[in-house]
Motif scaffolding. Structure first.
Motif, PDB file in Angstrom:
ATOM      1  N   LYS A  43       8.368 -70.049  42.490  1.00  0.00           N
ATOM      2  CA  LYS A  43       7.652 -71.057  43.272  1.00  0.00           C
ATOM      3  C   LYS A  43       6.587 -71.394  43.201  1.00  0.00           C
ATOM      4  CE  LYS A  43       8.138 -74.411  47.065  1.00  0.00           C
ATOM      5  NZ  LYS A  43       8.662 -75.916  46.750  1.00  0.00           N
ATOM      6  N   PRO A  44       6.080 -71.774  42.985  1.00  0.00           N
ATOM      7  CA  PRO A  44       4.002 -71.375  43.172  1.00  0.00           C
ATOM      8  C   PRO A  44       3.885 -71.650  45.307  1.00  0.00           C
ATOM      9  CG  PRO A  44       4.229 -73.033  41.831  1.00  0.00           C
ATOM     10  CD  PRO A  44       5.507 -72.816  42.283  1.00  0.00           C
ATOM     11  N   HIS A  45       2.793 -71.057  45.349  1.00  0.00           N
ATOM     12  CA  HIS A  45       2.821 -70.787  46.594  1.00  0.00           C
ATOM     13  C   HIS A  45       1.757 -72.071  47.619  1.00  0.00           C
ATOM     14  CE1 HIS A  45       1.363 -69.010  50.477  1.00  0.00           C
ATOM     15  NE2 HIS A  45       1.715 -68.490  50.545  1.00  0.00           N
ATOM     16  N   ALA A  46       2.540 -72.320  47.945  1.00  0.00           N
ATOM     17  CA  ALA A  46       1.638 -73.617  48.943  1.00  0.00           C
ATOM     18  C   ALA A  46       0.117 -73.384  48.819  1.00  0.00           C
ATOM     19  CB  ALA A  46       2.293 -74.474  49.793  1.00  0.00           C
ATOM     20  N   ILE A  47      -0.166 -72.170  48.936  1.00  0.00           N
ATOM     21  CA  ILE A  47      -1.329 -72.301  50.143  1.00  0.00           C
ATOM     22  C   ILE A  47      -2.276 -71.241  48.934  1.00  0.00           C
ATOM     23  CG2 ILE A  47      -3.548 -71.308  51.781  1.00  0.00           C
ATOM     24  CD1 ILE A  47      -1.314 -71.728  53.670  1.00  0.00           C
ATOM     25  N   PHE A  48      -2.005 -70.318  48.217  1.00  0.00           N
ATOM     26  CA  PHE A  48      -2.943 -69.071  47.551  1.00  0.00           C
ATOM     27  C   PHE A  48      -2.181 -69.942  46.421  1.00  0.00           C
ATOM     28  CE2 PHE A  48      -2.269 -66.768  51.701  1.00  0.00           C
ATOM     29  CZ  PHE A  48      -3.378 -66.040  51.206  1.00  0.00           C
ATOM     30  N   GLY A  49      -3.395 -70.065  45.785  1.00  0.00           N
ATOM     31  CA  GLY A  49      -2.717 -70.151  44.146  1.00  0.00           C
ATOM     32  C   GLY A  49      -3.004 -68.906  42.932  1.00  0.00           C
ATOM     33  N   HIS A  50      -2.001 -69.214  41.897  1.00  0.00           N
ATOM     34  CA  HIS A  50      -1.680 -68.546  40.938  1.00  0.00           C
ATOM     35  C   HIS A  50      -0.628 -67.549  41.388  1.00  0.00           C
ATOM     36  CE1 HIS A  50      -4.460 -69.780  38.310  1.00  0.00           C
ATOM     37  NE2 HIS A  50      -5.782 -70.401  39.645  1.00  0.00           N
TER      38      HIS A  50
ATOM     39  N   PRO B 185       1.956 -61.989  41.775  1.00  0.00           N
ATOM     40  CA  PRO B 185       0.247 -62.412  40.937  1.00  0.00           C
ATOM     41  C   PRO B 185       1.029 -63.434  39.703  1.00  0.00           C
ATOM     42  CG  PRO B 185       0.183 -60.425  40.613  1.00  0.00           C
ATOM     43  CD  PRO B 185       1.575 -60.323  41.421  1.00  0.00           C
ATOM     44  N   ALA B 186       0.865 -64.622  39.176  1.00  0.00           N
ATOM     45  CA  ALA B 186       1.055 -65.177  37.781  1.00  0.00           C
ATOM     46  C   ALA B 186       0.842 -64.692  36.358  1.00  0.00           C
ATOM     47  CB  ALA B 186       0.323 -67.074  38.549  1.00  0.00           C
ATOM     48  N   PRO B 187       1.630 -65.021  35.714  1.00  0.00           N
ATOM     49  CA  PRO B 187       0.729 -64.602  34.231  1.00  0.00           C
ATOM     50  C   PRO B 187      -0.570 -64.491  34.257  1.00  0.00           C
ATOM     51  CG  PRO B 187       3.288 -65.579  34.368  1.00  0.00           C
ATOM     52  CD  PRO B 187       3.130 -65.874  36.051  1.00  0.00           C
ATOM     53  N   GLY B 188      -0.872 -63.017  34.171  1.00  0.00           N
ATOM     54  CA  GLY B 188      -2.828 -63.265  33.621  1.00  0.00           C
ATOM     55  C   GLY B 188      -3.484 -63.058  34.746  1.00  0.00           C
ATOM     56  N   TYR B 189      -2.855 -63.151  35.904  1.00  0.00           N
ATOM     57  CA  TYR B 189      -2.948 -62.534  37.279  1.00  0.00           C
ATOM     58  C   TYR B 189      -3.137 -61.282  38.236  1.00  0.00           C
ATOM     59  CZ  TYR B 189      -5.046 -67.273  37.165  1.00  0.00           C
ATOM     60  OH  TYR B 189      -6.294 -68.424  36.848  1.00  0.00           O
ATOM     61  N   GLU B 190      -3.715 -60.750  38.902  1.00  0.00           N
ATOM     62  CA  GLU B 190      -3.506 -59.269  39.729  1.00  0.00           C
ATOM     63  C   GLU B 190      -3.974 -59.471  41.019  1.00  0.00           C
ATOM     64  OE1 GLU B 190      -5.409 -56.665  37.286  1.00  0.00           O
ATOM     65  OE2 GLU B 190      -7.079 -56.671  37.311  1.00  0.00           O
ATOM     66  N   TRP B 191      -3.116 -58.798  41.870  1.00  0.00           N
ATOM     67  CA  TRP B 191      -3.642 -58.574  42.966  1.00  0.00           C
ATOM     68  C   TRP B 191      -5.726 -57.760  43.162  1.00  0.00           C
ATOM     69  CZ3 TRP B 191      -0.656 -61.542  45.943  1.00  0.00           C
ATOM     70  CH2 TRP B 191       0.599 -61.538  45.224  1.00  0.00           C
ATOM     71  N   VAL B 192      -5.720 -58.588  44.272  1.00  0.00           N
ATOM     72  CA  VAL B 192      -7.491 -58.368  44.108  1.00  0.00           C
ATOM     73  C   VAL B 192      -7.277 -56.640  44.858  1.00  0.00           C
ATOM     74  CG1 VAL B 192      -9.852 -58.185  46.200  1.00  0.00           C
ATOM     75  CG2 VAL B 192      -7.724 -60.261  44.841  1.00  0.00           C
TER      76      VAL B 192
ATOM     77  N   ASP C 236      -2.368 -59.546  51.298  1.00  0.00           N
ATOM     78  CA  ASP C 236      -3.866 -60.434  50.910  1.00  0.00           C
ATOM     79  C   ASP C 236      -3.054 -60.655  49.420  1.00  0.00           C
ATOM     80  OD1 ASP C 236      -5.605 -61.184  50.168  1.00  0.00           O
ATOM     81  OD2 ASP C 236      -6.874 -59.145  49.969  1.00  0.00           O
ATOM     82  N   LEU C 237      -2.959 -61.683  49.662  1.00  0.00           N
ATOM     83  CA  LEU C 237      -2.372 -62.312  48.577  1.00  0.00           C
ATOM     84  C   LEU C 237      -3.250 -63.220  47.247  1.00  0.00           C
ATOM     85  CD1 LEU C 237       0.741 -64.769  50.195  1.00  0.00           C
ATOM     86  CD2 LEU C 237       0.682 -62.054  48.757  1.00  0.00           C
ATOM     87  N   THR C 238      -4.466 -62.843  47.744  1.00  0.00           N
ATOM     88  CA  THR C 238      -5.578 -62.619  46.346  1.00  0.00           C
ATOM     89  C   THR C 238      -5.205 -62.203  45.700  1.00  0.00           C
ATOM     90  OG1 THR C 238      -7.236 -63.078  49.083  1.00  0.00           O
ATOM     91  CG2 THR C 238      -8.083 -63.177  46.597  1.00  0.00           C
ATOM     92  N   VAL C 239      -5.429 -63.038  44.183  1.00  0.00           N
ATOM     93  CA  VAL C 239      -5.499 -62.749  42.980  1.00  0.00           C
ATOM     94  C   VAL C 239      -6.912 -62.839  42.509  1.00  0.00           C
ATOM     95  CG1 VAL C 239      -2.683 -62.959  42.846  1.00  0.00           C
ATOM     96  CG2 VAL C 239      -4.831 -65.082  42.385  1.00  0.00           C
ATOM     97  N   VAL C 240      -6.922 -62.319  40.833  1.00  0.00           N
ATOM     98  CA  VAL C 240      -8.195 -62.326  40.215  1.00  0.00           C
ATOM     99  C   VAL C 240      -8.044 -62.024  38.870  1.00  0.00           C
ATOM    100  CG1 VAL C 240      -9.666 -61.381  41.215  1.00  0.00           C
ATOM    101  CG2 VAL C 240      -8.618 -60.371  40.088  1.00  0.00           C
ATOM    102  N   PRO C 241      -8.089 -62.536  38.183  1.00  0.00           N
ATOM    103  CA  PRO C 241      -7.997 -62.766  36.051  1.00  0.00           C
ATOM    104  C   PRO C 241      -7.902 -61.307  36.167  1.00  0.00           C
ATOM    105  CG  PRO C 241      -9.385 -64.501  36.425  1.00  0.00           C
ATOM    106  CD  PRO C 241      -9.020 -63.675  37.838  1.00  0.00           C
ATOM    107  N   GLU C 242      -6.370 -60.912  35.304  1.00  0.00           N
ATOM    108  CA  GLU C 242      -5.765 -59.852  35.216  1.00  0.00           C
ATOM    109  C   GLU C 242      -8.034 -58.899  33.986  1.00  0.00           C
ATOM    110  OE1 GLU C 242      -1.444 -59.076  34.153  1.00  0.00           O
ATOM    111  OE2 GLU C 242      -2.727 -59.785  32.628  1.00  0.00           O
ATOM    112  N   ASN C 243      -7.806 -57.849  34.533  1.00  0.00           N
ATOM    113  CA  ASN C 243      -8.489 -57.166  33.880  1.00  0.00           C
ATOM    114  C   ASN C 243     -10.473 -57.873  34.341  1.00  0.00           C
ATOM    115  OD1 ASN C 243      -7.546 -55.059  31.935  1.00  0.00           O
ATOM    116  ND2 ASN C 243      -6.944 -56.673  30.360  1.00  0.00           N
ATOM    117  N   GLY C 244     -10.787 -58.408  35.531  1.00  0.00           N
ATOM    118  CA  GLY C 244     -11.721 -58.535  36.081  1.00  0.00           C
ATOM    119  C   GLY C 244     -12.213 -59.864  35.077  1.00  0.00           C
ATOM    120  N   GLY C 245     -11.169 -60.749  34.664  1.00  0.00           N
ATOM    121  CA  GLY C 245     -11.491 -62.103  34.097  1.00  0.00           C
ATOM    122  C   GLY C 245     -12.211 -62.414  32.763  1.00  0.00           C
ATOM    123  N   SER C 246     -12.173 -60.560  31.932  1.00  0.00           N
ATOM    124  CA  SER C 246     -12.610 -60.956  30.568  1.00  0.00           C
ATOM    125  C   SER C 246     -11.057 -60.911  29.347  1.00  0.00           C
ATOM    126  CB  SER C 246     -12.877 -59.736  30.365  1.00  0.00           C
ATOM    127  OG  SER C 246     -12.258 -58.617  30.942  1.00  0.00           O
TER     128      SER C 246
END
Length: 196
Positions: free
Chosen positions: A154-161, A173-180, A186-196
């Motif tokens: 189930k997706p988190h209601a506040i933190f995307g991905h 993290p959702a597929p294609g994302y990783e923890w900061v 801290d539930l902040t995520v960024v795209p894997e490999n820094g978005g590249s």
């Protein structure tokens, strides 16, 4: 021998004749007038006594009602209740508007944990509850049914991905994302490999 009824009738007739004879004299008339005035005065005095007693009873009843009204506590302000110490507390989901003890105003605060189940939170609509992030209602929501269950994926209601992990209370993290970072809070995520 005469019957008791006949004797009573004869006595009554004799009494009436005697009263009639006595009433004819002027002195008797004056006396009878004084007796009538005295009787009227007694009646007036009794009426005044009854009126004073009624007024006193009404005052006492009003005083008892006042005492009863003072003894009956006022109903608590909206969305509050009296605790066992006699202090007002906000209903679940509500918080004091300010810290002034004279003001008992409360407001609905979305996101507040339910006191009976921290997996249920106050929704954005007043007096309505919602499952905490990662949870769903066990059954279609009833009036007092606050049962929830962890829902992996189930997706988190506040933190995307961010998705509910298999283990209750954990996130992934959702597929294609990783923890900061490695901070589990801290539930902040960024795209894997820094978005590249």
């Amino acid at each position: 021998m005469a019957s008791p009824k006949r004797t009573n009738l004869i006595s009554l007739l004799a009494l009436l004749l005697l009263v009639g004879i006595v009433a004819v004299t002027p002195e008797t008339r004056i006396f009878m007038g004084r007796v009538a005035d005295w009787i009227a005065g007694v009646r007036k005095e009794r009426a005044e006594i009854r009126q004073r007693e009624a007024e006193q009873e009404a005052r006492e009843a009003a005083a008892q009602e006042t005492v009863a009204a003072e003894a009956t506590p006022a109903p608590p302000p909206p969305h509050t209740f009296l605790d066992e110490d006699g202090l007002y507390q906000p209903d679940p989901g509500y918080w004091w508007v300010d810290n002034d003890p004279a003001k008992l105003e409360v407001e609905w605060r979305p996101g507040t944990l339910h006191p009976d189940d921290p997996r249920v939170v106050a929704s954005s609509e007043p007096d309505q509850w919602a499952p905490a992030p990662g949870y769903e209602w066990v059954a279609e929501k009833g009036v007092n049914d606050l049962r929830v269950a962890w829902k992996p994926g189930k997706p988190h209601a506040i933190f995307g991905h961010v998705l509910a992990a298999e283990k209750e209370g954990e996130w992934t993290p959702a597929p294609g994302y990783e923890w900061v970072n490695d901070d589990p809070n801290d539930l902040t995520v960024v795209p894997e490999n820094g978005g590249s």
